[in-house]
Write a protein that holds these residues in place. Structure first.
Motif, PDB file in Angstrom:
ATOM      1  N   GLU A 177      -9.035  16.713   1.781  1.00  0.00           N
ATOM      2  CA  GLU A 177      -8.618  17.725   2.747  1.00  0.00           C
ATOM      3  C   GLU A 177      -7.945  17.091   3.963  1.00  0.00           C
ATOM      4  O   GLU A 177      -6.971  17.627   4.508  1.00  0.00           O
ATOM      5  CB  GLU A 177      -9.833  18.555   3.178  1.00  0.00           C
ATOM      6  N   LEU A 178      -8.463  15.955   4.394  1.00  0.00           N
ATOM      7  CA  LEU A 178      -7.840  15.240   5.511  1.00  0.00           C
ATOM      8  C   LEU A 178      -6.416  14.814   5.170  1.00  0.00           C
ATOM      9  O   LEU A 178      -5.498  14.933   5.996  1.00  0.00           O
ATOM     10  CB  LEU A 178      -8.680  14.011   5.882  1.00  0.00           C
ATOM     11  N   GLU A 179      -6.230  14.297   3.973  1.00  0.00           N
ATOM     12  CA  GLU A 179      -4.892  13.870   3.562  1.00  0.00           C
ATOM     13  C   GLU A 179      -3.897  15.032   3.627  1.00  0.00           C
ATOM     14  O   GLU A 179      -2.732  14.855   3.965  1.00  0.00           O
ATOM     15  CB  GLU A 179      -4.936  13.304   2.140  1.00  0.00           C
ATOM     16  N   ALA A 180      -4.375  16.225   3.340  1.00  0.00           N
ATOM     17  CA  ALA A 180      -3.485  17.385   3.292  1.00  0.00           C
ATOM     18  C   ALA A 180      -3.298  18.061   4.650  1.00  0.00           C
ATOM     19  O   ALA A 180      -2.220  18.600   4.938  1.00  0.00           O
ATOM     20  CB  ALA A 180      -4.032  18.402   2.282  1.00  0.00           C
ATOM     21  N   LYS A 181      -4.320  18.043   5.513  1.00  0.00           N
ATOM     22  CA  LYS A 181      -4.292  18.882   6.708  1.00  0.00           C
ATOM     23  C   LYS A 181      -4.290  18.130   8.037  1.00  0.00           C
ATOM     24  O   LYS A 181      -4.074  18.753   9.086  1.00  0.00           O
ATOM     25  CB  LYS A 181      -5.510  19.828   6.701  1.00  0.00           C
ATOM     26  N   PHE A 182      -4.552  16.819   8.023  1.00  0.00           N
ATOM     27  CA  PHE A 182      -4.748  16.109   9.300  1.00  0.00           C
ATOM     28  C   PHE A 182      -3.522  16.215  10.200  1.00  0.00           C
ATOM     29  O   PHE A 182      -3.620  16.589  11.373  1.00  0.00           O
ATOM     30  CB  PHE A 182      -5.105  14.651   9.046  1.00  0.00           C
ATOM     31  N   TYR A 183      -2.350  15.875   9.685  1.00  0.00           N
ATOM     32  CA  TYR A 183      -1.152  15.875  10.519  1.00  0.00           C
ATOM     33  C   TYR A 183      -0.657  17.287  10.824  1.00  0.00           C
ATOM     34  O   TYR A 183       0.141  17.475  11.746  1.00  0.00           O
ATOM     35  CB  TYR A 183      -0.050  15.053   9.860  1.00  0.00           C
ATOM     36  N   GLY A 200       0.827  -1.193   0.000  1.00  0.00           N
ATOM     37  CA  GLY A 200       0.000   0.000   0.000  1.00  0.00           C
ATOM     38  C   GLY A 200       0.863   1.244   0.000  1.00  0.00           C
ATOM     39  O   GLY A 200       2.081   1.196  -0.193  1.00  0.00           O
ATOM     40  N   ARG A 201       0.233   2.361   0.235  1.00  0.00           N
ATOM     41  CA  ARG A 201       0.968   3.618   0.318  1.00  0.00           C
ATOM     42  C   ARG A 201       1.826   3.635   1.578  1.00  0.00           C
ATOM     43  O   ARG A 201       1.479   3.051   2.602  1.00  0.00           O
ATOM     44  CB  ARG A 201      -0.011   4.784   0.332  1.00  0.00           C
ATOM     45  N   GLU A 202       2.946   4.320   1.516  1.00  0.00           N
ATOM     46  CA  GLU A 202       3.835   4.420   2.671  1.00  0.00           C
ATOM     47  C   GLU A 202       3.484   5.612   3.552  1.00  0.00           C
ATOM     48  O   GLU A 202       3.860   5.666   4.715  1.00  0.00           O
ATOM     49  CB  GLU A 202       5.300   4.537   2.208  1.00  0.00           C
ATOM     50  N   ASN A 203       2.783   6.601   2.968  1.00  0.00           N
ATOM     51  CA  ASN A 203       2.435   7.808   3.710  1.00  0.00           C
ATOM     52  C   ASN A 203       0.977   8.157   3.442  1.00  0.00           C
ATOM     53  O   ASN A 203       0.371   7.672   2.502  1.00  0.00           O
ATOM     54  CB  ASN A 203       3.335   8.981   3.297  1.00  0.00           C
ATOM     55  N   GLY A 204       0.448   9.041   4.282  1.00  0.00           N
ATOM     56  CA  GLY A 204      -0.939   9.438   4.123  1.00  0.00           C
ATOM     57  C   GLY A 204      -1.822   8.764   5.142  1.00  0.00           C
ATOM     58  O   GLY A 204      -1.354   8.233   6.158  1.00  0.00           O
ATOM     59  N   LEU A 205      -3.130   8.765   4.865  1.00  0.00           N
ATOM     60  CA  LEU A 205      -4.111   8.236   5.804  1.00  0.00           C
ATOM     61  C   LEU A 205      -4.882   7.049   5.251  1.00  0.00           C
ATOM     62  O   LEU A 205      -4.973   6.010   5.898  1.00  0.00           O
ATOM     63  CB  LEU A 205      -5.103   9.354   6.180  1.00  0.00           C
ATOM     64  N   PHE A 206      -5.446   7.209   4.064  1.00  0.00           N
ATOM     65  CA  PHE A 206      -6.288   6.175   3.478  1.00  0.00           C
ATOM     66  C   PHE A 206      -5.445   5.313   2.530  1.00  0.00           C
ATOM     67  O   PHE A 206      -4.581   5.811   1.818  1.00  0.00           O
ATOM     68  CB  PHE A 206      -7.458   6.807   2.710  1.00  0.00           C
ATOM     69  N   GLY A 207      -5.728   4.013   2.540  1.00  0.00           N
ATOM     70  CA  GLY A 207      -5.005   3.112   1.662  1.00  0.00           C
ATOM     71  C   GLY A 207      -3.616   2.745   2.143  1.00  0.00           C
ATOM     72  O   GLY A 207      -2.826   2.156   1.405  1.00  0.00           O
ATOM     73  N   VAL A 208      -3.303   3.073   3.394  1.00  0.00           N
ATOM     74  CA  VAL A 208      -2.002   2.746   3.981  1.00  0.00           C
ATOM     75  C   VAL A 208      -2.169   1.502   4.858  1.00  0.00           C
ATOM     76  O   VAL A 208      -3.135   1.414   5.623  1.00  0.00           O
ATOM     77  CB  VAL A 208      -1.470   3.916   4.836  1.00  0.00           C
ATOM     78  N   PRO A 209      -1.267   0.521   4.773  1.00  0.00           N
ATOM     79  CA  PRO A 209      -1.382  -0.647   5.655  1.00  0.00           C
ATOM     80  C   PRO A 209      -1.447  -0.224   7.120  1.00  0.00           C
ATOM     81  O   PRO A 209      -0.757   0.718   7.535  1.00  0.00           O
ATOM     82  CB  PRO A 209      -0.103  -1.444   5.360  1.00  0.00           C
TER      83      PRO A 209
END
Length: 676
Positions: free
Chosen positions: A382-388, A319-328
C-alpha cells in the motif's frame, strides 16, 4: 573457502573478506539441519528454535579453529537470544515472499587491483595514470609520517605487481616525489598538535577550556557510570598516536563483551578555542577531501596496529529506479529532492521514524516484538502505491508493524547502509582491536568514509535508536537489547554463501551497534587534524593557481561591492561600518561580517581574545531586532567562514573568532541560516 547453504532463505553475516578460512567438517550440516522451517513469525513458537541456534553457535560448542574470534565475541547464550530470534524473523519474512531476493556477488581480486582501487579511492589516481595533477600533489603534501607510509606501501605493491605482469613501464616513486634514497619515502608534514578547526600557528599550543556541560561532547553512561572519564583528542592523527602504545597489550586472549551499559567507558571531547565541527558544517567539496584523508588515515591506523584493512569487492547491483523499498539510497533521495528540495534523508525513512517517535517510543518491546507478517506485507504494498500521492493512512499502522517496515527498508537496500565495501573493516575493528578507545577511533574514520546519503540516513536512524533506549523504563529496551535487534538488519545481507566464522560474529556486530548508538555525538564530529589537512590542501591548490584565484576574488569583490551599494540601507546612527572602498584596508583583527538577509547587511567588528561566534550573532540580532522581517528573525542563524583555505565552514557558536581569523585571514564571514 565458503560453504554452500542448502536453505535458500538463509542469511549471511557480512563479517569477513570473501577469502574465508577452510570449512570445518560437520559445521554446515548441523547449522542447516537445526533450523526447521517456521510458519508464524508473530508467535513465540520460534523461541526454542532461537535458543537452539544460540547454543549451537555459542563459543562453548565452536571448533578450536575459531577460538580467538569466539573468545573476543563470547557472550552467554541467553544474552544473544534476541539476536537469533531476529535472524529467524528475517528468515521467515523472506520465505513468505514479503521481501525480494537480491544477491550480492563478490568479485575476485587480481594481484595489484586492490592497491589500484585504493589509490583511486583516496584521490591519487594520478599515481596510476602518470598525469601531473595539482590535486594529487596537494593531497600528498599534507600527509603525516604514518599516512605517507601507508600510501607508499600501497603504491610500491601496485608498481611491483605491474612490473611482474610486464604491462607497461611504471613510474618509480622516486621520480614522482624527487627522492634519491634506495628506500623512497614521501615528504610528510611534521607531526604536531594542530588547532581544532584550523592550522597550527607558530609557537601556539592548544588551549583547552575547563570542563562544563557546554564546553565538551560528553558521551558516556547515564547510570552506573565508571568513575574515570577518558578524554579523546582530535589534535593529532589517530595513527600517529598509536605508535606510542605498547602493542603487547592490545589483544588479550580471553576478552569477553559485557552487556551492561556500565561496561562502556565515558568519553569526552573538549572544545578547543576553535569549537567542534560536525559533518554537515563543511562544504561538499571539503567533505570529499575529508573522505580521501579518512581512508588514508584509516589504512595507516590499521597498519600501526598490525591489522589488515579488509574491503569487499562487489559487483555493482542495480536496484529499482522508482518506488520506496529496494531502491538505492542515492536514487531514492534524488527522486525525493525533486519533490522537497534540500532534504538529506529519504522521505519514507523520515516518515517511518516520525511515526515511531510520535507513538511507539513507549511501546513495550518496540523493535523486538515483530508485527504481523501479513499486515506488514500489505502495508508495504500500500505504501508503494499511495505514499507519494499522500493518500496513505498512517493512523492504521500499528507501532510494531511500523518497526517492521523500518527494518525491512534497511534490509532491502541494494547495498547495506554501512556500505558493503567496508563491512569487513567494521567487524575487524572489534575482533582485532580490544581497547574500546581504539575501536571508537577506527569507527570514527569509517563514518567519515561513508557516502553522504548513507551517513545522513544512518545518523537519523541512530538518533531514533538513542530515543528508544532513553525510554527503557517504559519500553523495556535497553542499549544491549536494541543493539542485538538492530545488528542483524544492518550487518546481514541476502547471499548464497555463509560459513561458521561469519555466524560467530553475532556478538561482534551487536557490540558495533552499541558503540554507534552510545557514541554517536562523537562519531559525527569531524576530527580537527583532518580539517587542518584540508586547509593545507586548499592552500597548496591556491598557491598552484594563484593568478586565477586572484582574478576570481577580484571579480567577486567587485560584484559584491556593486550589490552592496544597491542594497545598503540608510546607515543607522552609531553603527560601526567601513565604506566599501576601505574594505581591502581593514585593520588587523577586524573582520567585516555580512548578513544579506538582515536589514543591516554588514558590520565591521573588532575582535579580541574573548570574542566568540555567538557574540557576533547576538550583536547582529540586536542591531536588526526591528528592521529584519519576521521570517528572518524566526530562523536560527549561524556564522560561516567562507573562502580562503576552506570552502565553507559553519562555525561553532563557542569558537573564538580571533583564533579562527588568524587560521584563515583571507576568509569572508557571512551570517545565514544553517541547512537542516
Amino acid at each position: 573457502m565458503t560453504m554452500e547453504m542448502k536453505d535458500s532463505g538463509s542469511v549471511v553475516l557480512t563479517a569477513y573478506h570473501p577469502h574465508s578460512p577452510a570449512r570445518i567438517p560437520g559445521v554446515e550440516q548441523s547449522f542447516v539441519q537445526d533450523i526447521p522451517p517456521s510458519h508464524s513469525p508473530t508467535s513465540r513458537k520460534s523461541l526454542s528454535r532461537c535458543r537452539r541456534i544460540n547454543r549451537m553457535l555459542s563459543n562453548e560448542s565452536a571448533p578450536p579453529a575459531f577460538s580467538r574470534s569466539n573468545s573476543q565475541a563470547s557472550m552467554d547464550s541467553t544474552s544473544m537470544e534476541d539476536f537469533w530470534c531476529e535472524v529467524e524473523s528475517i528468515k521467515e519474512s523472506r520465505e513468505d515472499g514479503s521481501e525480494e531476493a537480491m544477491l550480492l556477488e563478490f568479485k575476485p581480486a587480481d594481484e595489484g587491483e586492490l592497491e589500484a582501487e585504493w589509490l583511486q579511492d583516496v584521490g591519487l589516481s594520478t599515481l596510476i595514470s602518470g598525469a601531473e595533477e595539482e590535486d594529487g600533489q596537494a593531497l600528498l603534501s599534507t600527509l603525516t609520517r604514518t599516512q605517507a607510509a601507508a600510501v607508499q606501501k600501497r603504491y610500491n605493491t601496485y608498481t611491483q605487481t605491474l612490473r611482474k605482469k610486464n604491462k607497461h613501464t611504471v613510474r618509480d616513486v622516486r621520480d614522482i616525489f624527487g627522492t634519491s634514497d634506495s628506500s623512497p619515502t614521501f615528504e610528510t608534514v611534521p607531526v604536531s598538535p594542530v588547532s581544532s578547526n584550523g592550522i597550527q600557528l607558530p609557537g601556539q599550543k592548544p588551549v583547552w577550556k575547563s570542563v562544563s556541560s557546554k564546553s565538551c561532547l560528553d558521551c558516556g553512561i547515564d547510570k552506573g557510570s565508571p568513575s574515570i572519564t577518558e578524554e579523546l583528542s582530535y589534535e593529532v592523527s589517530f595513527s600517529e598516536s598509536i605508535t606510542v602504545l605498547p602493542k603487547t597489550q592490545e589483544w588479550p586472549k580471553n576478552q569477553r563483551f559485557k552487556k551492561e551499559d556500565s561496561a562502556l567507558p565515558k568519553f569526552i571531547v573538549r572544545k578547543s578555542r576553535f569549537g567542534l565541527t560536525e559533518v554537515g558544517d563543511l562544504s561538499p567539496e571539503d567533505m570529499k577531501k575529508i573522505r580521501y584523508l579518512s581512508l588514508i588515515e584509516l589504512t595507516a591506523f590499521y597498519d600501526a596496529l598490525g591489522v589488515e584493512l579488509k574491503r569487499n569487492r562487489v559487483e555493482r547491483v542495480r536496484g529499482r529506479e522508482n518506488g520506496l523499498f529496494g531502491v538505492p539510497l542515492a536514487v531514492l533521495l534524488e527522486n525525493d529532492q525533486k519533490k522537497v528540495p534540500g532534504i538529506k534523508v529519504p522521505l519514507i525513512f523520515q516518515k517511518l521514524l516520525l511515526k515511531l517517535e510520535e507513538t511507539g517510543l513507549e511501546t513495550e518491546g518496540i523493535l523486538r516484538v515483530p508485527g504481523s507478517a501479513s499486515r506488514v506485507k500489505n502495508l508495504h504494498q500500500e505504501l508503494e502505491a499511495k505514499f507519494y500521492e499522500d493518500t496513505f493512512d498512517w493512523d492504521q499502522v500499528r507501532n510494531n508493524d511500523a518497526a517492521g517496515l523500518l527494518k525491512m527498508f534497511i534490509r532491502e537496500l541494494p547495498s547495506p547502509l554501512f556500505t558493503v565495501e567496508y563491512l569487513p573493516a567494521f567487524i575487524t575493528l572489534v575482533e582485532k582491536i580490544s581497547k574500546i578507545k581504539l575501536q571508537l577511533q577506527a569507527l570514527h574514520l569509517l563514518i567519515m568514509l561513508m557516502p553522504e546519503v548513507n551517513r545522513d540516513t544512518a545518523k537519523a536512524f541512530l538518533q531514533f535508536l538513542k530515543k528508544v533506549v532513553a525510554n527503557e523504563g517504559k519500553n523495556k529496551m535497553n542499549l544491549w537489547n536494541v543493539s542485538m535487534i538492530v545488528a542483524p538488519n544492518l550487518f546481514i545481507y541476502k547471499g548464497k554463501r555463509a560459513n561458521q566464522q561469519e555466524m560467530q560474529a553475532a556478538a561482534t556486530t551487536a557490540h558495533i551497534v552499541r558503540l554507534l548508538i552510545r557514541y554517536q555525538d562523537i562519531l559525527w564530529t569531524v576530527p580537527s587534524f583532518l580539517i587542518s589537512q584540508v586547509r593545507k590542501m586548499n592552500e597548496a591548490a591556491m598557491n598552484n593557481s594563484k593568478r586565477q584565484l586572484m582574478f576570481d576574488k577580484g571579480v567577486r569583490k567587485l560584484l559584491r561591492r556593486k550589490t552592496m551599494e544597491r542594497e545598503r540601507p540608510e546607515r543607522p546612527e552609531g553603527a560601526v561600518t567601513f565604506p566599501p572602498y576601505l574594505q581591502s584596508d581593514i585593520p588587523e583583527g577586524v573582520i567585516r561580517v555580512y548578513a544579506p538577509l538582515h536589514s543591516k547587511v554588514s558590520m565591521a567588528i573588532q575582535l579580541n581574545s574573548q570574542t566568540k561566534a555567538k557574540d557576533i550573532l547576538a550583536r547582529f540580532h540586536c542591531e536588526n531586532s526591528h528592521g529584519s522581517s519576521q521570517s528572518v528573525r524566526g530562523q536560527i542563524q549561524s556564522l560561516y567562514e567562507i573562502g580562503g583555505n576552506i570552502g565553507q565552514h559553519c562555525l561553532d557558536p563557542d569558537a573564538f573568532m580571533l583564533d579562527v581569523y588568524r587560521a584563515n585571514p583571507q576568509a569572508e564571514w557571512v551570517i545565514k541560516p544553517k541547512a537542516s
